[in-house]
Design an enzyme around this catalytic site. Structure first.
Site, mmCIF file in Angstrom:
data_model
loop_
_atom_site.group_PDB
_atom_site.id
_atom_site.type_symbol
_atom_site.label_atom_id
_atom_site.label_comp_id
_atom_site.label_asym_id
_atom_site.label_seq_id
_atom_site.Cartn_x
_atom_site.Cartn_y
_atom_site.Cartn_z
ATOM 1 N N ARG A 1 27.175 28.360 40.289
ATOM 2 C CA ARG A 1 26.701 29.664 40.784
ATOM 3 C C ARG A 1 25.473 30.050 39.987
ATOM 4 O O ARG A 1 25.440 29.884 38.762
ATOM 5 C CB ARG A 1 27.792 30.719 40.605
ATOM 6 C CG ARG A 1 27.270 32.118 40.847
ATOM 7 C CD ARG A 1 28.376 33.134 40.826
ATOM 8 N NE ARG A 1 29.209 33.042 42.022
ATOM 9 C CZ ARG A 1 30.167 33.915 42.322
ATOM 10 N NH1 ARG A 1 30.413 34.929 41.517
ATOM 11 N NH2 ARG A 1 30.882 33.788 43.421
ATOM 12 N N LYS B 1 18.129 28.298 26.412
ATOM 13 C CA LYS B 1 17.060 27.671 25.616
ATOM 14 C C LYS B 1 15.904 27.252 26.512
ATOM 15 O O LYS B 1 14.943 26.646 26.057
ATOM 16 C CB LYS B 1 17.590 26.418 24.906
ATOM 17 C CG LYS B 1 18.729 26.652 23.958
ATOM 18 C CD LYS B 1 19.112 25.301 23.355
ATOM 19 C CE LYS B 1 20.357 25.390 22.508
ATOM 20 N NZ LYS B 1 20.830 24.058 22.131
ATOM 21 N N HIS C 1 27.123 31.587 50.262
ATOM 22 C CA HIS C 1 28.356 31.470 49.471
ATOM 23 C C HIS C 1 29.371 30.737 50.342
ATOM 24 O O HIS C 1 30.355 31.311 50.817
ATOM 25 C CB HIS C 1 28.845 32.868 49.082
ATOM 26 C CG HIS C 1 29.901 32.890 48.020
ATOM 27 N ND1 HIS C 1 30.602 31.765 47.617
ATOM 28 C CD2 HIS C 1 30.388 33.920 47.278
ATOM 29 C CE1 HIS C 1 31.464 32.120 46.685
ATOM 30 N NE2 HIS C 1 31.364 33.411 46.458
ATOM 31 N N ARG D 1 37.113 35.384 40.742
ATOM 32 C CA ARG D 1 37.839 34.621 41.761
ATOM 33 C C ARG D 1 37.288 33.219 41.992
ATOM 34 O O ARG D 1 38.035 32.243 42.023
ATOM 35 C CB ARG D 1 37.793 35.353 43.117
ATOM 36 C CG ARG D 1 38.883 36.345 43.344
ATOM 37 C CD ARG D 1 38.349 37.445 44.220
ATOM 38 N NE ARG D 1 37.294 38.136 43.478
ATOM 39 C CZ ARG D 1 37.524 39.131 42.636
ATOM 40 N NH1 ARG D 1 38.726 39.587 42.478
ATOM 41 N NH2 ARG D 1 36.547 39.689 41.935
ATOM 42 N N THR D 2 35.977 33.141 42.186
ATOM 43 C CA THR D 2 35.439 31.849 42.599
ATOM 44 C C THR D 2 35.653 30.807 41.500
ATOM 45 O O THR D 2 36.173 29.725 41.738
ATOM 46 C CB THR D 2 33.950 31.983 42.964
ATOM 47 O OG1 THR D 2 33.827 33.006 43.950
ATOM 48 C CG2 THR D 2 33.393 30.681 43.519
#
Ligand code: NCD
Length: 310
Positions: free
Chosen positions: A101, A80, A129, A51-52
């Site tokens: 995120r 890396k 959030h 969703r986000t």
């Protein structure tokens, strides 16, 4: 330049403005189609999301802009050994705004320090959030027509659930909010949330393990998933994951205008029979997420928008 790391980086007035713009976008999407022409949003997702990330991308596309990014740490140079700060510095040269995120608490804040473009925290570990909270506030505003005078049940994983922490922060600024915090002992709200928000702002709250005890009092029931990825051992997760399963019989005493919310994804905590209950708002809630993110992108990019008169 503004970043959005925690929900209270925005004032109550700014949140109100975002909600009004989101409502205007819902009514007149055509007025916004080219507002972000030639602008790029980068979505940097070091942790899974449906969703986000997709609502951010869809938001930018509906504003006429473009999107670049990655959807897992393994497909970025993080694999890396590149630091978040370096990644952000580089991507800032390729984009106008970044939504990120990350599994580590504080990652978005660290990323924002050297960033040349606005950073939006799309979730940092079990911490914050803020754009889910904007989504939640838009949902509550649309469904209940107010953001004050509410009794809100928060149910499930209150310890690791970042959406819960951000929502509690946001609601600390509205009048006459009462929280019923429903969780098993192991997943009770953390002491720091109590100390830094609930107690600090003298908020009214009750803790209980029993989902039905205060069901008849609730205006909002906010269900959450047990956050498997933040558990240290699988055994505990398996023991707690089905602790609460909301079904129609548990809703028997609930108000007729209860608003049932969930940031999603749902696992087992809401039985699918509830989906047809008119009080189930969680799929609508996910849709609202796109509109409030459109409003947020416009604001952080400093783009003028026409606004409905209120
Ligand atoms: C939430 C999250 O990522 O914290 N999901 C979302 O963004 N809608 C809730 C969750 O994953 O349980």
């Amino acid at each position: 330049m503004r970043h959005l790391i925690e929900i209270n980086d925005l004032s109550v007035e700014e949140i109100e403005e975002l909600i009004e713009v989101a409502k205007d976008i819902m009514q007149h999407p055509e007025n916004y189609w080219d507002k972000c022409k030639h602008k790029k949003l980068a979505t940097l997702f070091f942790e899974p999301s449906t969703r986000t990330r997709l609502s951010f991308e869809s938001a930018m596309i509906e504003l006429g802009g473009d999107v670049i990014g990655f959807s897992s740490a393994s497909s970025s140079s993080a694999s890396k050994g590149e630091s978040v700060s370096d990644t952000i510095r580089i991507v800032g040269g390729y984009s106008d705004i970044i939504a990120m995120r990350h599994p580590k608490e504080g990652a978005a804040l660290v990323g924002s320090i050297k960033s040349e473009v606005p950073i939006i925290n799309a979730g940092d570990g079990g911490h914050h959030h803020p754009t889910q909270t904007l989504t939640d506030l838009l949902t509550i505003s649309c469904e209940k027509n107010r953001l004050d005078n509410l009794t809100i049940g928060l149910c499930g994983d209150l310890k690791f659930g970042r959406t819960v922490h951000s929502l509690i922060s946001a609601m600390s600024r509205y009048k006459n909010i009462k929280f019923i915090l429903i969780s098993p002992d192991e997943l009770r709200i953390s002491e720091y949330v109590k100390k830094e928000i609930l107690d600090k702002y003298n908020m009214d709250y009750i803790e209980t393990k029993n989902m039905e005890e205060y069901m008849d009092k609730l205006d909002i029931l906010y269900m959450t998933r047990v956050q498997q990825e933040r558990f240290f051992n699988e055994e505990d997760y398996l023991r707690l994951k089905d602790y609460y399963i909301l079904n129609e019989s548990k809703l028997e005493k609930a108000k007729k205008d209860l608003c049932i919310m969930h940031p999603l994804p749902r696992v087992n905590e809401i039985s699918i029979e509830v989906d047809d209950d008119p009080r189930a708002c969680y799929f609508k809630q996910a849709k609202y997420g796109k509109y409030i993110r459109m409003a947020l992108i416009l604001k952080l990019l400093g783009i003028n928008y026409t606004r409905r008169k209120i």
